[in-house]
Write a protein that holds these residues in place. Sequence first.
Motif, PDB file in Angstrom:
ATOM      1  N   THR A 193       0.837  -1.195   0.000  1.00  0.00           N
ATOM      2  CA  THR A 193       0.000   0.000   0.000  1.00  0.00           C
ATOM      3  C   THR A 193       0.874   1.249   0.000  1.00  0.00           C
ATOM      4  OG1 THR A 193      -0.068   0.070   2.422  1.00  0.00           O
ATOM      5  CG2 THR A 193      -1.758  -1.263   1.297  1.00  0.00           C
ATOM      6  N   THR A 194       0.233   2.399  -0.159  1.00  0.00           N
ATOM      7  CA  THR A 194       0.971   3.657  -0.135  1.00  0.00           C
ATOM      8  C   THR A 194       1.707   3.842   1.187  1.00  0.00           C
ATOM      9  OG1 THR A 194      -0.612   4.696  -1.648  1.00  0.00           O
ATOM     10  CG2 THR A 194       0.755   6.165  -0.315  1.00  0.00           C
ATOM     11  N   ALA A 195       1.054   3.445   2.266  1.00  0.00           N
ATOM     12  CA  ALA A 195       1.692   3.566   3.578  1.00  0.00           C
ATOM     13  C   ALA A 195       2.932   2.679   3.676  1.00  0.00           C
ATOM     14  CB  ALA A 195       0.689   3.205   4.670  1.00  0.00           C
ATOM     15  N   ARG A 196       2.875   1.483   3.093  1.00  0.00           N
ATOM     16  CA  ARG A 196       4.026   0.576   3.127  1.00  0.00           C
ATOM     17  C   ARG A 196       5.146   1.060   2.208  1.00  0.00           C
ATOM     18  NH1 ARG A 196       3.529  -4.716   4.191  1.00  0.00           N
ATOM     19  NH2 ARG A 196       5.800  -4.604   4.163  1.00  0.00           N
ATOM     20  N   LEU A 197       4.786   1.767   1.140  1.00  0.00           N
ATOM     21  CA  LEU A 197       5.792   2.240   0.186  1.00  0.00           C
ATOM     22  C   LEU A 197       6.519   3.482   0.677  1.00  0.00           C
ATOM     23  CD1 LEU A 197       3.775   1.753  -3.117  1.00  0.00           C
ATOM     24  CD2 LEU A 197       5.951   0.665  -2.584  1.00  0.00           C
ATOM     25  N   ALA A 198       5.832   4.290   1.445  1.00  0.00           N
ATOM     26  CA  ALA A 198       6.431   5.546   1.919  1.00  0.00           C
ATOM     27  C   ALA A 198       7.624   5.245   2.821  1.00  0.00           C
ATOM     28  CB  ALA A 198       5.384   6.368   2.659  1.00  0.00           C
ATOM     29  N   GLY A 199       8.737   5.952   2.543  1.00  0.00           N
ATOM     30  CA  GLY A 199       9.939   5.759   3.341  1.00  0.00           C
ATOM     31  C   GLY A 199      11.169   5.656   2.460  1.00  0.00           C
ATOM     32  N   ASP A 200      12.243   5.166   3.038  1.00  0.00           N
ATOM     33  CA  ASP A 200      13.526   5.096   2.334  1.00  0.00           C
ATOM     34  C   ASP A 200      13.778   3.696   1.785  1.00  0.00           C
ATOM     35  OD1 ASP A 200      14.201   7.758   2.885  1.00  0.00           O
ATOM     36  OD2 ASP A 200      14.926   7.222   4.888  1.00  0.00           O
ATOM     37  N   TRP A 201      14.256   3.651   0.535  1.00  0.00           N
ATOM     38  CA  TRP A 201      14.632   2.401  -0.132  1.00  0.00           C
ATOM     39  C   TRP A 201      16.079   2.559  -0.596  1.00  0.00           C
ATOM     40  CZ3 TRP A 201      10.912  -1.519  -0.799  1.00  0.00           C
ATOM     41  CH2 TRP A 201       9.601  -1.154  -0.457  1.00  0.00           C
ATOM     42  N   ARG A 202      16.881   1.524  -0.367  1.00  0.00           N
ATOM     43  CA  ARG A 202      18.298   1.616  -0.707  1.00  0.00           C
ATOM     44  C   ARG A 202      18.760   0.371  -1.455  1.00  0.00           C
ATOM     45  NH1 ARG A 202      20.774   4.139   4.974  1.00  0.00           N
ATOM     46  NH2 ARG A 202      19.482   6.030   4.951  1.00  0.00           N
ATOM     47  N   GLY A 203      19.759   0.570  -2.324  1.00  0.00           N
ATOM     48  CA  GLY A 203      20.297  -0.534  -3.115  1.00  0.00           C
ATOM     49  C   GLY A 203      21.805  -0.461  -3.207  1.00  0.00           C
ATOM     50  N   LEU A 209      16.290   5.882  -2.693  1.00  0.00           N
ATOM     51  CA  LEU A 209      15.036   6.421  -3.187  1.00  0.00           C
ATOM     52  C   LEU A 209      14.145   6.724  -1.999  1.00  0.00           C
ATOM     53  CD1 LEU A 209      13.006   7.120  -5.440  1.00  0.00           C
ATOM     54  CD2 LEU A 209      12.320   4.696  -5.434  1.00  0.00           C
ATOM     55  N   ARG A 210      13.712   7.968  -1.901  1.00  0.00           N
ATOM     56  CA  ARG A 210      12.803   8.398  -0.837  1.00  0.00           C
ATOM     57  C   ARG A 210      11.433   8.609  -1.443  1.00  0.00           C
ATOM     58  NH1 ARG A 210      11.959   8.971   4.770  1.00  0.00           N
ATOM     59  NH2 ARG A 210      10.285  10.518   5.012  1.00  0.00           N
ATOM     60  N   LEU A 211      10.452   7.850  -0.941  1.00  0.00           N
ATOM     61  CA  LEU A 211       9.072   7.980  -1.405  1.00  0.00           C
ATOM     62  C   LEU A 211       8.233   8.594  -0.294  1.00  0.00           C
ATOM     63  CD1 LEU A 211       8.529   4.495  -3.129  1.00  0.00           C
ATOM     64  CD2 LEU A 211       9.218   6.658  -4.207  1.00  0.00           C
ATOM     65  N   ASP A 212       7.531   9.673  -0.609  1.00  0.00           N
ATOM     66  CA  ASP A 212       6.635  10.301   0.360  1.00  0.00           C
ATOM     67  C   ASP A 212       5.203   9.859   0.087  1.00  0.00           C
ATOM     68  OD1 ASP A 212       8.755  11.644   1.502  1.00  0.00           O
ATOM     69  OD2 ASP A 212       8.526  13.395   0.187  1.00  0.00           O
ATOM     70  N   ALA A 213       4.395   9.834   1.114  1.00  0.00           N
ATOM     71  CA  ALA A 213       3.012   9.390   0.978  1.00  0.00           C
ATOM     72  C   ALA A 213       2.204  10.302   0.054  1.00  0.00           C
ATOM     73  CB  ALA A 213       2.358   9.304   2.354  1.00  0.00           C
ATOM     74  N   ASP A 214       2.637  11.582  -0.100  1.00  0.00           N
ATOM     75  CA  ASP A 214       1.900  12.516  -0.958  1.00  0.00           C
ATOM     76  C   ASP A 214       2.290  12.419  -2.431  1.00  0.00           C
ATOM     77  OD1 ASP A 214       4.430  13.599  -0.949  1.00  0.00           O
ATOM     78  OD2 ASP A 214       3.846  15.539  -0.116  1.00  0.00           O
ATOM     79  N   GLY A 215       3.161  11.445  -2.801  1.00  0.00           N
ATOM     80  CA  GLY A 215       3.520  11.250  -4.194  1.00  0.00           C
ATOM     81  C   GLY A 215       4.810  11.903  -4.618  1.00  0.00           C
ATOM     82  N   ARG A 216       5.493  12.561  -3.697  1.00  0.00           N
ATOM     83  CA  ARG A 216       6.788  13.136  -4.017  1.00  0.00           C
ATOM     84  C   ARG A 216       7.891  12.094  -3.846  1.00  0.00           C
ATOM     85  NH1 ARG A 216       7.106  17.050  -7.156  1.00  0.00           N
ATOM     86  NH2 ARG A 216       9.146  17.573  -6.270  1.00  0.00           N
ATOM     87  N   ALA A 217       8.990  12.280  -4.583  1.00  0.00           N
ATOM     88  CA  ALA A 217      10.094  11.317  -4.532  1.00  0.00           C
ATOM     89  C   ALA A 217      11.425  12.055  -4.654  1.00  0.00           C
ATOM     90  CB  ALA A 217       9.969  10.301  -5.651  1.00  0.00           C
ATOM     91  N   ARG A 218      12.460  11.470  -4.070  1.00  0.00           N
ATOM     92  CA  ARG A 218      13.814  12.012  -4.215  1.00  0.00           C
ATOM     93  C   ARG A 218      14.773  10.849  -4.403  1.00  0.00           C
ATOM     94  NH1 ARG A 218      16.594  16.414  -4.125  1.00  0.00           N
ATOM     95  NH2 ARG A 218      18.775  16.436  -3.458  1.00  0.00           N
ATOM     96  N   ALA A 219      15.684  10.997  -5.366  1.00  0.00           N
ATOM     97  CA  ALA A 219      16.606   9.926  -5.723  1.00  0.00           C
ATOM     98  C   ALA A 219      18.054  10.372  -5.576  1.00  0.00           C
ATOM     99  CB  ALA A 219      16.362   9.474  -7.156  1.00  0.00           C
ATOM    100  N   VAL A 220      18.900   9.424  -5.178  1.00  0.00           N
ATOM    101  CA  VAL A 220      20.348   9.636  -5.094  1.00  0.00           C
ATOM    102  C   VAL A 220      21.024   8.434  -5.743  1.00  0.00           C
ATOM    103  CG1 VAL A 220      22.339   9.915  -3.584  1.00  0.00           C
ATOM    104  CG2 VAL A 220      20.150  10.954  -2.955  1.00  0.00           C
ATOM    105  N   ARG A 221      21.802   8.697  -6.782  1.00  0.00           N
ATOM    106  CA  ARG A 221      22.513   7.643  -7.518  1.00  0.00           C
ATOM    107  C   ARG A 221      21.571   6.498  -7.889  1.00  0.00           C
ATOM    108  NH1 ARG A 221      27.499   7.619  -8.342  1.00  0.00           N
ATOM    109  NH2 ARG A 221      27.569   5.331  -8.475  1.00  0.00           N
ATOM    110  N   LEU A 222      20.420   6.855  -8.422  1.00  0.00           N
ATOM    111  CA  LEU A 222      19.405   5.871  -8.782  1.00  0.00           C
ATOM    112  C   LEU A 222      19.384   5.653 -10.292  1.00  0.00           C
ATOM    113  CD1 LEU A 222      17.095   4.268  -7.265  1.00  0.00           C
ATOM    114  CD2 LEU A 222      15.536   5.961  -8.259  1.00  0.00           C
ATOM    115  N   PRO A 223      19.365   4.406 -10.756  1.00  0.00           N
ATOM    116  CA  PRO A 223      19.286   4.168 -12.204  1.00  0.00           C
ATOM    117  C   PRO A 223      17.905   4.492 -12.746  1.00  0.00           C
ATOM    118  CG  PRO A 223      19.161   2.089 -11.027  1.00  0.00           C
ATOM    119  CD  PRO A 223      19.448   3.142  -9.996  1.00  0.00           C
TER     120      PRO A 223
END
Length: 302
Positions: A193-203, A209-223
């Motif tokens: 769900t959106t709540a489960r997706l919101a937060g930080d993802w790393r590889g 990749l930072r996903l916010d619940a409001d649909g905003r995103a921020r990426a660092v060294r992301l393909p």
Amino acid sequence: MGRGTFRETTRAKLSPRDVSAAVAVGAAQLPAAVVLLWCANATQDDYGAGGGGAFGVFFAVLFAPLALPLLGAALALGITLPAVLLTRLGAGRLPGPAWLWHLAAPAVPACAWGAAAALVWHWPFTTTAAVLTALAALPTWGVAQVRKRAWRTWGVWWRSALGSVVLALVVLVGGIAALATGLVEEFRPPHLTTARLAGDWRGASGAELRLDADGRARAVRLPARPGAADDDTVEHVMCDGSGTWEPDADAGGTDREGILLHLDGDCGADTHWSFSGTDDAPELFALFGDPGVGTLWILERR
């Protein structure tokens, strides 16, 4: 000598008949091993790479008559025949039943190859040694059984071919039944769900990749998928910046749920990230390039 002592009358040397039997039995078990691997892979995620489909099956059947004897010969020379020599060197000296030592002896050369693979290719030693031991156990025992019979070389091969078909069918039917009845669970990606997706993802390589619940995103060294202005020979481009994301019910045509990520500016094109992992340890993944040979990127929830 006690009745529980392993005995074998053959001297510690190999005959052409031993070599032929080792190759034949080793090759005969490989189709069943492939079927077993296919069943095991059904419980794991292929990350969109697939298994080759109908073309994979076609080429497997087409090249099997050539590949199986070659693979059987490699197994025989590398593990089975050294294991046979070990059992004959230990004849009359080792306690226990003969069949046990025929099944255990392949562990010695298998561990040697497992150690080499770990040093050169960084393969997991325990898994590699265990798989090689399992593959060589039946051929090692089979060589001893062929010795007791007056079969000619052709007789060993046609019996091995018949046994190969029967064994592969038994494993196939058993695997399909286990999957169909739920005894072995086929892989199913989690629903996030959106709540489960919101937060930080790393590889790997510092990808974030930072996903916010409001649909905003921020990426660092992301393909990301190459954009129109990018070199059309590259699989992906590395991006930093902000953007937006939204749920995608058919992420990238993979028939599974995921998200569609759009990064602002000229940093690549919209990229689909599909769901993988488990409910407790979810993942996002994207496969860049051709399935099976492309580059796989996996992001884990932090």
